[in-house]
Design a protein around this motif. Structure first.
Motif, mmCIF file in Angstrom:
data_model
loop_
_atom_site.group_PDB
_atom_site.id
_atom_site.type_symbol
_atom_site.label_atom_id
_atom_site.label_comp_id
_atom_site.label_asym_id
_atom_site.label_seq_id
_atom_site.Cartn_x
_atom_site.Cartn_y
_atom_site.Cartn_z
ATOM 1 N N GLU A 150 0.823 -1.159 -0.077
ATOM 2 C CA GLU A 150 -0.001 -0.034 0.046
ATOM 3 C C GLU A 150 0.882 1.234 -0.086
ATOM 4 O O GLU A 150 0.385 2.282 -0.568
ATOM 5 N N GLU A 151 1.768 1.017 0.835
ATOM 6 C CA GLU A 151 2.790 2.339 0.896
ATOM 7 C C GLU A 151 3.731 2.737 -0.316
ATOM 8 O O GLU A 151 3.554 3.950 -1.032
ATOM 9 N N ILE A 152 3.763 1.574 -1.078
ATOM 10 C CA ILE A 152 4.649 1.726 -2.440
ATOM 11 C C ILE A 152 3.538 2.351 -3.387
ATOM 12 O O ILE A 152 3.991 3.323 -4.094
ATOM 13 N N ALA A 153 2.322 1.684 -3.306
ATOM 14 C CA ALA A 153 1.338 2.279 -4.139
ATOM 15 C C ALA A 153 1.270 3.764 -4.102
ATOM 16 O O ALA A 153 1.122 4.476 -4.875
ATOM 17 N N THR A 154 1.109 4.339 -2.756
ATOM 18 C CA THR A 154 0.661 5.691 -2.496
ATOM 19 C C THR A 154 1.874 6.464 -3.093
ATOM 20 O O THR A 154 1.775 7.631 -3.559
ATOM 21 N N MET A 155 3.196 5.880 -2.796
ATOM 22 C CA MET A 155 4.310 6.589 -3.057
ATOM 23 C C MET A 155 4.485 6.880 -4.637
ATOM 24 O O MET A 155 5.184 7.548 -5.166
ATOM 25 N N LYS A 156 3.784 5.884 -5.362
ATOM 26 C CA LYS A 156 4.057 5.855 -6.789
ATOM 27 C C LYS A 156 3.636 7.343 -7.417
ATOM 28 O O LYS A 156 3.987 7.805 -8.622
ATOM 29 N N GLY A 157 2.626 8.091 -6.812
ATOM 30 C CA GLY A 157 2.117 9.118 -7.605
ATOM 31 C C GLY A 157 0.877 8.602 -8.626
ATOM 32 O O GLY A 157 0.502 7.707 -8.222
ATOM 33 N N THR A 158 0.836 9.470 -9.499
ATOM 34 C CA THR A 158 -0.352 9.348 -10.446
ATOM 35 C C THR A 158 0.036 9.702 -11.811
ATOM 36 O O THR A 158 1.276 10.447 -12.042
ATOM 37 N N PRO A 159 -0.474 9.462 -12.798
ATOM 38 C CA PRO A 159 0.187 9.755 -14.347
ATOM 39 C C PRO A 159 0.317 11.406 -14.282
ATOM 40 O O PRO A 159 1.116 11.613 -14.830
ATOM 41 N N THR A 160 -0.504 12.254 -13.518
ATOM 42 C CA THR A 160 -0.165 13.503 -13.565
ATOM 43 C C THR A 160 0.556 14.089 -12.469
ATOM 44 O O THR A 160 1.056 15.315 -12.246
ATOM 45 N N GLN A 161 0.890 13.188 -11.423
ATOM 46 C CA GLN A 161 1.785 13.594 -10.222
ATOM 47 C C GLN A 161 2.851 12.780 -9.911
ATOM 48 O O GLN A 161 2.700 11.639 -10.150
ATOM 49 N N PRO A 162 4.151 13.369 -9.928
ATOM 50 C CA PRO A 162 5.233 12.537 -9.887
ATOM 51 C C PRO A 162 5.057 11.837 -8.356
ATOM 52 O O PRO A 162 4.441 12.118 -7.641
ATOM 53 N N GLY A 163 5.887 10.631 -8.446
ATOM 54 C CA GLY A 163 5.918 9.879 -7.111
ATOM 55 C C GLY A 163 6.918 10.382 -6.107
ATOM 56 O O GLY A 163 7.679 11.429 -6.453
ATOM 57 N N VAL A 164 7.019 10.087 -5.160
ATOM 58 C CA VAL A 164 8.121 10.248 -3.923
ATOM 59 C C VAL A 164 8.870 9.287 -3.733
ATOM 60 O O VAL A 164 8.656 7.807 -3.845
ATOM 61 N N ASN A 165 10.180 9.445 -3.499
ATOM 62 C CA ASN A 165 11.381 8.317 -3.083
ATOM 63 C C ASN A 165 11.039 7.739 -1.933
ATOM 64 O O ASN A 165 10.629 8.228 -0.978
ATOM 65 N N SER A 166 11.175 6.340 -1.953
ATOM 66 C CA SER A 166 10.864 5.681 -0.562
ATOM 67 C C SER A 166 12.053 5.961 0.437
ATOM 68 O O SER A 166 13.197 6.184 -0.277
ATOM 69 N N PRO A 167 11.734 5.947 1.482
ATOM 70 C CA PRO A 167 12.682 6.249 2.665
ATOM 71 C C PRO A 167 13.826 5.266 2.596
ATOM 72 O O PRO A 167 14.799 5.253 3.064
ATOM 73 N N PHE A 168 13.751 4.015 1.935
ATOM 74 C CA PHE A 168 14.678 3.037 1.837
ATOM 75 C C PHE A 168 15.651 3.202 0.537
ATOM 76 O O PHE A 168 16.486 2.077 0.169
ATOM 77 N N ARG A 169 15.274 4.082 -0.282
ATOM 78 C CA ARG A 169 15.905 4.252 -1.735
ATOM 79 C C ARG A 169 17.335 4.280 -1.540
ATOM 80 O O ARG A 169 18.092 3.953 -2.440
ATOM 81 N N SER A 170 17.884 5.035 -0.376
ATOM 82 C CA SER A 170 19.117 5.335 -0.260
ATOM 83 C C SER A 170 20.235 4.415 0.299
ATOM 84 O O SER A 170 21.285 4.620 1.018
ATOM 85 N N ARG A 171 19.615 3.143 0.782
ATOM 86 C CA ARG A 171 20.235 1.896 1.335
ATOM 87 C C ARG A 171 21.648 1.698 0.498
ATOM 88 O O ARG A 171 21.739 1.988 -0.733
ATOM 89 N N SER A 172 22.792 1.442 1.245
ATOM 90 C CA SER A 172 23.882 1.144 0.475
ATOM 91 C C SER A 172 24.086 -0.189 -0.039
ATOM 92 O O SER A 172 23.142 -0.886 0.205
ATOM 93 N N VAL A 173 24.855 -0.270 -1.094
ATOM 94 C CA VAL A 173 25.078 -1.397 -1.720
ATOM 95 C C VAL A 173 25.133 -2.811 -0.831
ATOM 96 O O VAL A 173 24.541 -3.700 -1.106
ATOM 97 N N GLU A 174 25.974 -2.486 -0.083
ATOM 98 C CA GLU A 174 26.171 -3.710 1.096
ATOM 99 C C GLU A 174 24.966 -4.077 1.623
ATOM 100 O O GLU A 174 24.610 -5.168 1.886
ATOM 101 N N GLU A 175 24.422 -3.029 2.262
ATOM 102 C CA GLU A 175 23.103 -3.543 2.989
ATOM 103 C C GLU A 175 21.885 -4.054 2.157
ATOM 104 O O GLU A 175 21.509 -4.959 2.327
ATOM 105 N N ASN A 176 21.848 -3.706 0.880
ATOM 106 C CA ASN A 176 21.070 -4.233 -0.087
ATOM 107 C C ASN A 176 21.434 -5.625 -0.464
ATOM 108 O O ASN A 176 20.653 -6.476 -0.723
ATOM 109 N N ILE A 177 22.660 -5.773 -0.740
ATOM 110 C CA ILE A 177 23.194 -7.221 -0.900
ATOM 111 C C ILE A 177 22.868 -8.122 0.111
ATOM 112 O O ILE A 177 22.152 -9.320 -0.085
#
Ligand code: ATP
Ligand code: MG
Length: 549
Positions: free
Chosen positions: A125-152
């Protein structure tokens, strides 16, 4: 020389790709998800993919797109292979997207390492909300800036089963304000603790369609990945992923799916018809599945002709089911064995034909030259169709009526002398006399009669069950109509009768095609038993399609 046909738009692309040297070999694939039986729309896609590769000297793979563990089943895999072979196509390799799960996992790691993917803990649900709409940009997830190491580390833990379904996903890191919504950091892996029909419990993370399809194409060196128009918005993501992964440059091309009147064509809807027992199964002769059409008596040739006639275009439309029926008639008219069957019998007695006598008449089995000849027994008592007799006809009636003459097909001319009725007034027997020197093929009677009717000898007739089908839906486009598509089921789509048939039909084979003369095209049904034959109406004789045009 045959007339040169113009190329369809995909053939034009292929010819230009070969001319420019972009590809040396044309490789296509047919990628069904094994979550149902194939329908006539798939036949269009199969014909397109296989014919294209064949025409240009390449080949086609059969790839099961089996990345969704929940809905897939081996029964579907087998039926799909059966149907493709029945259509007359042979694939080069039988492949499964699930065979690439290791490789796809490595691809995902590569994206993570290069900063193109991240693990997101947000709920769907949160992902869907952050996605925006065709006329409105979405917003970045708070987890978007995780480091490569943490993501791996997190992605590896996802794979190792450390999290529950839905707790985390892997997303491609693209652009949350992209004009194409599918490019706003699409989910490419999800957690699903489910048993897969091929990989068992080995995986609890599964790639999403967009992170499996193009990658599988690329692994197989597919040059032209052909799909239906609803995937147009996916093409950008398809290209982006292939480019970032630096793998074989497969390309996606879209064509208009087949939609046909009086038919639904989504596996989900067809599954409902099966599960709710509205039809007898996936191969019910009223279904739009390939196995349904096959059981109904369709031939591969008729479906090829249909695919040729509908062509390949980039605009959606709704094809008249009459065109498919027309194509079937075209083929059956050439191959169907002619037989006499009386569907609604009434008894006819030839009073001047000796009791206990019978003779064998002959008739051509096929339409046209060099037809095989079959024997038909004739005797004093015959069955004819109730509708071929009228007690009080008008002037235009050329069939049987009191005092009138008709020819019995492949036999004699008869004249109706009188009728017997029961106490409700229903005609129970028609008494006639025959003209002995009017035999078909050697008619010396000098009589000219306009009507010819079919018949079977009472003493020799066999009982057969006939299943008469009508359209499954009452309206042209049930899938797009108001309410539920099942509200438009035709309650009279199947009528079952016992008919009187000439005895040669006792030796029918499931692959034989018949014309019950004056009645329609029929074939033996798979429910038939040696002592109880069952026949399906494949298509009526009358062509409603040509008339409308
Ligand atoms: P459905 O929506 O009926 O379940 P699908 O597209 O999910 O169909 P898949 O098994 O994924 O079914 O499809 C295999 C291939 O057949 C895909 O390339 C798809 O584009 C194509 N296809 C599916 N339906 C049609 C159709 N009506 N006309 C032409 N091609 C089709
Ligand atoms: Mg699909």
């Amino acid at each position: 020389m045959t007339e040169e046909k113009s190329l369809n738009f995909i053939e034009e692309i292929v010819e230009s790709d070969l001319a420019s040297g972009k590809y040396k070999n044309i490789v296509t694939r047919f990628p069904p998800e094994p979550n149902g039986y194939l329908h006539i729309g798939h036949a269009k896609s199969i014909t397109l993919n296989f014919s294209l590769a064949k025409k240009y000297g390449g080949y086609t793979n059969l790839r099961f797109d089996d990345t969704n563990p929940v809905t897939e089943d081996i029964e579907y895999v087998d039926s799909i292979k059966d149907d493709i072979r029945w259509l007359g196509f042979e694939w080069k390799q039988e492949l499964y997207a699930s065979d690439y799960f290791d490789q796809l996992f490595q691809f995902a790691l590569k994206l993570i390492k290069e900063g193109y993917a991240y693990v997101d803990d947000s709920t769907s649900e949160e992902i869907a909300t952050m996605k925006g709409t065709p006329t409105q940009p979405g917003v970045n997830s708070p987890f978007r800036s995780r480091s490569v190491e943490e993501n791996i580390s997190l992605f590896t833990q996802m794979k190792d089963g450390k999290f529950k379904d839905g707790e985390k996903v892997l997303r491609a890191k693209i652009d949350m304000s992209h004009t194409n919504m599918l490019m706003r950091d699409p989910v490419i892996y999800r957690i699903k603790h489910a048993h897969h029909h091929r990989t068992g419990n080995q995986w609890c993370i599964y790639p999403m369609y967009d992170f499996a399809h193009g990658q599988s194409d690329s692994i197989e060196n597919i040059t032209h990945s052909i799909c239906t128009l609803e995937f147009v918005p996916h093409r950008e993501l398809y290209d982006w992923l292939i480019q970032k992964l630096e793998i074989f440059p497969s390309h996606q091309y879209e064509f208009a799916r087949l939609n046909m009147t009086y038919t639904v064509m989504s596996k989900r809807k067809l599954l409902q018809l099966v599960n709710e027992k509205i039809v007898a199964g996936w191969d019910d002769p009223r279904m739009s599945t390939i196995s349904g059409f096959r059981r109904r008596g369709y031939t591969p040739e008729s479906i090829h002709l249909f695919c040729e006639k509908i062509g390949v275009a980039r605009r959606e439309n709704l094809i008249d089911i009459g065109l498919l029926e027309f194509c079937l008639r075209e083929h059956l008219n050439k191959i169907a064995l002619r037989k006499m069957v009386v569907l609604d019998p009434v008894k006819l007695i030839i009073t001047n034909y000796p009791e206990g006598q019978s003779e064998t008449l002959t008739s051509e089995d096929l339409h046209g030259e060099n037809s095989p000849i079959r024997n038909i027994p004739f005797s004093r008592e015959l069955w004819i169709e109730q509708e071929d007799f009228l007690e009080e006809p008008d002037k235009k009636w050329f069939r049987l009526a009191p005092g009138k003459m008709v020819r019995l097909k492949s036999a004699y001319i008869i004249q109706c002398d009188k009728v017997e009725k029961d106490n409700t007034g229903k005609v129970t027997e028609i008494h006639c006399s025959y003209i002995p020197n009017s035999k078909s093929g050697n008619d010396q009677s000098g009589l000219h009669v306009k009507g010819t009717i079919h018949w079977v000898s009472v003493q020799h007739a066999i009982d057969i069950e006939v299943r008469l089908y009508d359209r499954l839906f009452t309206i042209e486009d049930p899938a797009n109509a108001e309410g539920d598509f099942k509200d438009y089921i035709n309650p009279n789509s199947l009528k079952v009768k016992t008919a009187k048939a000439e005895p040669s039909l006792a030796n029918s084979h499931i692959d034989d095609r018949y014309q019950f003369i004056r009645k329609g095209y029929f074939c033996l049904d798979s429910d038939a038993k040696p002592q109880s034959p069952v026949f399906n109406l494949s298509v009526s004789l009358k062509d409603t399609f040509a008339k409308k045009k």
